[in-house]
Design a protein around this motif. Structure first.
Motif, mmCIF file in Angstrom:
data_model
loop_
_atom_site.group_PDB
_atom_site.id
_atom_site.type_symbol
_atom_site.label_atom_id
_atom_site.label_comp_id
_atom_site.label_asym_id
_atom_site.label_seq_id
_atom_site.Cartn_x
_atom_site.Cartn_y
_atom_site.Cartn_z
ATOM 1 N N GLY A 249 0.785 -1.235 0.000
ATOM 2 C CA GLY A 249 0.000 0.000 0.000
ATOM 3 C C GLY A 249 0.813 1.279 0.000
ATOM 4 O O GLY A 249 0.263 2.380 0.053
ATOM 5 N N TYR A 250 2.136 1.159 -0.094
ATOM 6 C CA TYR A 250 3.003 2.345 -0.120
ATOM 7 C C TYR A 250 2.587 3.253 -1.288
ATOM 8 O O TYR A 250 2.474 2.814 -2.435
ATOM 9 C CB TYR A 250 4.457 1.906 -0.299
ATOM 10 C CG TYR A 250 5.476 3.015 -0.235
ATOM 11 C CD1 TYR A 250 6.145 3.300 0.947
ATOM 12 C CD2 TYR A 250 5.794 3.769 -1.364
ATOM 13 C CE1 TYR A 250 7.097 4.317 1.007
ATOM 14 C CE2 TYR A 250 6.735 4.777 -1.314
ATOM 15 C CZ TYR A 250 7.386 5.048 -0.129
ATOM 16 O OH TYR A 250 8.316 6.046 -0.072
ATOM 17 N N GLY A 251 2.344 4.520 -0.990
ATOM 18 C CA GLY A 251 2.007 5.498 -2.020
ATOM 19 C C GLY A 251 0.568 5.459 -2.511
ATOM 20 O O GLY A 251 0.172 6.287 -3.332
ATOM 21 N N LYS A 252 -0.233 4.541 -2.000
ATOM 22 C CA LYS A 252 -1.617 4.402 -2.479
ATOM 23 C C LYS A 252 -2.427 5.673 -2.258
ATOM 24 O O LYS A 252 -3.103 6.162 -3.168
ATOM 25 C CB LYS A 252 -2.287 3.210 -1.786
ATOM 26 C CG LYS A 252 -3.754 3.032 -2.142
ATOM 27 C CD LYS A 252 -4.361 1.831 -1.427
ATOM 28 C CE LYS A 252 -5.848 1.712 -1.684
ATOM 29 N NZ LYS A 252 -6.433 0.524 -1.026
ATOM 30 N N GLU A 253 -2.370 6.226 -1.032
ATOM 31 C CA GLU A 253 -3.148 7.429 -0.723
ATOM 32 C C GLU A 253 -2.688 8.617 -1.562
ATOM 33 O O GLU A 253 -3.506 9.415 -2.012
ATOM 34 C CB GLU A 253 -3.059 7.756 0.772
ATOM 35 C CG GLU A 253 -3.741 6.738 1.659
ATOM 36 C CD GLU A 253 -5.200 6.507 1.302
ATOM 37 O OE1 GLU A 253 -5.908 7.503 1.017
ATOM 38 O OE2 GLU A 253 -5.646 5.344 1.289
ATOM 39 N N LYS A 254 -1.397 8.714 -1.759
ATOM 40 C CA LYS A 254 -0.871 9.818 -2.588
ATOM 41 C C LYS A 254 -1.388 9.712 -4.009
ATOM 42 O O LYS A 254 -1.765 10.714 -4.629
ATOM 43 C CB LYS A 254 0.661 9.795 -2.572
ATOM 44 C CG LYS A 254 1.287 10.959 -3.317
ATOM 45 C CD LYS A 254 2.799 10.966 -3.163
ATOM 46 C CE LYS A 254 3.408 12.166 -3.883
ATOM 47 N NZ LYS A 254 4.878 12.203 -3.755
ATOM 48 N N LEU A 255 -1.420 8.483 -4.548
ATOM 49 C CA LEU A 255 -1.902 8.289 -5.907
ATOM 50 C C LEU A 255 -3.400 8.581 -5.986
ATOM 51 O O LEU A 255 -3.865 9.236 -6.937
ATOM 52 C CB LEU A 255 -1.590 6.871 -6.378
ATOM 53 C CG LEU A 255 -2.000 6.517 -7.810
ATOM 54 C CD1 LEU A 255 -1.460 7.527 -8.816
ATOM 55 C CD2 LEU A 255 -1.519 5.111 -8.165
ATOM 56 N N LEU A 256 -4.173 8.120 -5.014
ATOM 57 C CA LEU A 256 -5.613 8.395 -5.009
ATOM 58 C C LEU A 256 -5.885 9.894 -4.876
ATOM 59 O O LEU A 256 -6.798 10.429 -5.516
ATOM 60 C CB LEU A 256 -6.295 7.624 -3.885
ATOM 61 C CG LEU A 256 -6.420 6.108 -4.096
ATOM 62 C CD1 LEU A 256 -6.957 5.441 -2.839
ATOM 63 C CD2 LEU A 256 -7.309 5.785 -5.293
ATOM 64 N N ASP A 257 -5.089 10.586 -4.070
ATOM 65 C CA ASP A 257 -5.234 12.040 -3.947
ATOM 66 C C ASP A 257 -4.938 12.726 -5.279
ATOM 67 O O ASP A 257 -5.611 13.695 -5.646
ATOM 68 C CB ASP A 257 -4.294 12.583 -2.861
ATOM 69 C CG ASP A 257 -4.748 12.233 -1.453
ATOM 70 O OD1 ASP A 257 -5.902 11.786 -1.281
ATOM 71 O OD2 ASP A 257 -3.937 12.384 -0.514
ATOM 72 N N ARG A 258 -3.922 12.228 -5.998
ATOM 73 C CA ARG A 258 -3.610 12.794 -7.307
ATOM 74 C C ARG A 258 -4.777 12.593 -8.271
ATOM 75 O O ARG A 258 -5.158 13.522 -8.995
ATOM 76 C CB ARG A 258 -2.341 12.126 -7.865
ATOM 77 C CG ARG A 258 -2.036 12.411 -9.341
ATOM 78 C CD ARG A 258 -1.683 13.871 -9.602
ATOM 79 N NE ARG A 258 -0.481 14.249 -8.918
ATOM 80 C CZ ARG A 258 0.755 14.063 -9.406
ATOM 81 N NH1 ARG A 258 0.929 13.514 -10.591
ATOM 82 N NH2 ARG A 258 1.798 14.449 -8.712
ATOM 83 N N LEU A 259 -5.363 11.407 -8.256
ATOM 84 C CA LEU A 259 -6.503 11.137 -9.141
ATOM 85 C C LEU A 259 -7.683 12.041 -8.793
ATOM 86 O O LEU A 259 -8.351 12.568 -9.696
ATOM 87 C CB LEU A 259 -6.909 9.672 -9.045
ATOM 88 C CG LEU A 259 -5.885 8.636 -9.526
ATOM 89 C CD1 LEU A 259 -6.479 7.239 -9.459
ATOM 90 C CD2 LEU A 259 -5.410 8.937 -10.944
ATOM 91 N N GLN A 260 -7.938 12.245 -7.504
ATOM 92 C CA GLN A 260 -9.032 13.118 -7.105
ATOM 93 C C GLN A 260 -8.799 14.529 -7.615
ATOM 94 O O GLN A 260 -9.703 15.174 -8.154
ATOM 95 C CB GLN A 260 -9.162 13.131 -5.586
ATOM 96 C CG GLN A 260 -10.268 14.072 -5.086
ATOM 97 C CD GLN A 260 -10.424 14.041 -3.580
ATOM 98 O OE1 GLN A 260 -10.156 13.018 -2.943
ATOM 99 N NE2 GLN A 260 -10.848 15.148 -2.996
ATOM 100 N N SER A 261 -7.578 15.032 -7.448
ATOM 101 C CA SER A 261 -7.249 16.369 -7.907
ATOM 102 C C SER A 261 -7.443 16.502 -9.417
ATOM 103 O O SER A 261 -7.969 17.488 -9.917
ATOM 104 C CB SER A 261 -5.800 16.696 -7.529
ATOM 105 O OG SER A 261 -5.410 17.934 -8.051
#
Length: 196
Positions: free
Chosen positions: A179-191
């Motif tokens: 799960g490393y970086g998962k939240e960062k990637l999801l935040d990027r997609l949301q943006s």
């Protein structure tokens, strides 16, 4: 972004069949780069088949992702660069992927997946330059970070960004295993989806 549900919609050989699904986040990467593992992690479900055998994804696979605050369609493209694939199959995959990118489909972002342990291949560089030429928005996503130490991750990311001519902000390090970086990637997609 919080993913609530993800379901398989369809597989298609004809890229024109994907045009109706909007908005799209599509995923491209070299065969065996950890694409299916990362997608399963992002979607919170085992929807993509993982395999030790590269080159298993041959069709364009579409998934509907229900998420808060906004949903989208995730498009899994065939992997490229599998040297043991017969030439006719490899040509077919390349033709299909090229047709998809040129089909007029609304692509909010292309996630270009690469194994963080490997230097970018010539094909990786071709993909990045191809997307630049088509003026398609993309983010480089480095996979398999669980295979390296924190110090190694930092060094590898800098090296890969330099090789591809990317700013550090256009590169996200991930691991579908832990799960490393998962939240960062999801935040990027949301943006991306909020401004698309």
């Amino acid at each position: 972004m919080r993913v609530k549900n993800a379901v398989f919609v369809k597989s298609c050989a004809d890229p024109a069949a994907a045009v109706e699904y909007v908005p799209q986040i599509c995923v491209a990467g070299r065969s065996n780069c950890g694409k299916s593992t990362l997608l399963n992690s992002l979607m919170g479900a085992s929807l993509c088949k993982t395999s030790q055998t590269p080159g298993r994804t041959r069709l364009i696979n579409i998934f509907k992702v229900t998420a808060e605050p906004t949903g989208f369609y995730l498009v899994d493209l065939p992997g490229y660069g599998y040297s043991k694939a017969c030439k006719s199959s490899a040509d077919e995959w390349n033709t299909r992927t090229d047709a998809y990118f040129r089909s007029g489909v609304h692509i909010a972002q292309v996630l270009c997946l690469m194994d963080i342990r490997r230097d970018p291949s010539d094909l990786d560089k071709v993909l990045i330059n191809y997307l630049r030429d088509l003026e398609l928005p993309f983010t480089a996503v480095l996979t398999k970070a669980d295979k390296l130490s924190r110090a190694q991750i930092g060094k590898a990311a800098i090296k890969i960004a330099a090789a591809l001519g990317l700013a550090s902000g256009n590169l996200i390090v991930t691991s579908g295993r832990n799960g490393y970086g998962k939240e960062k990637l999801l935040d990027r997609l949301q943006s991306i989806l909020e401004t698309d």
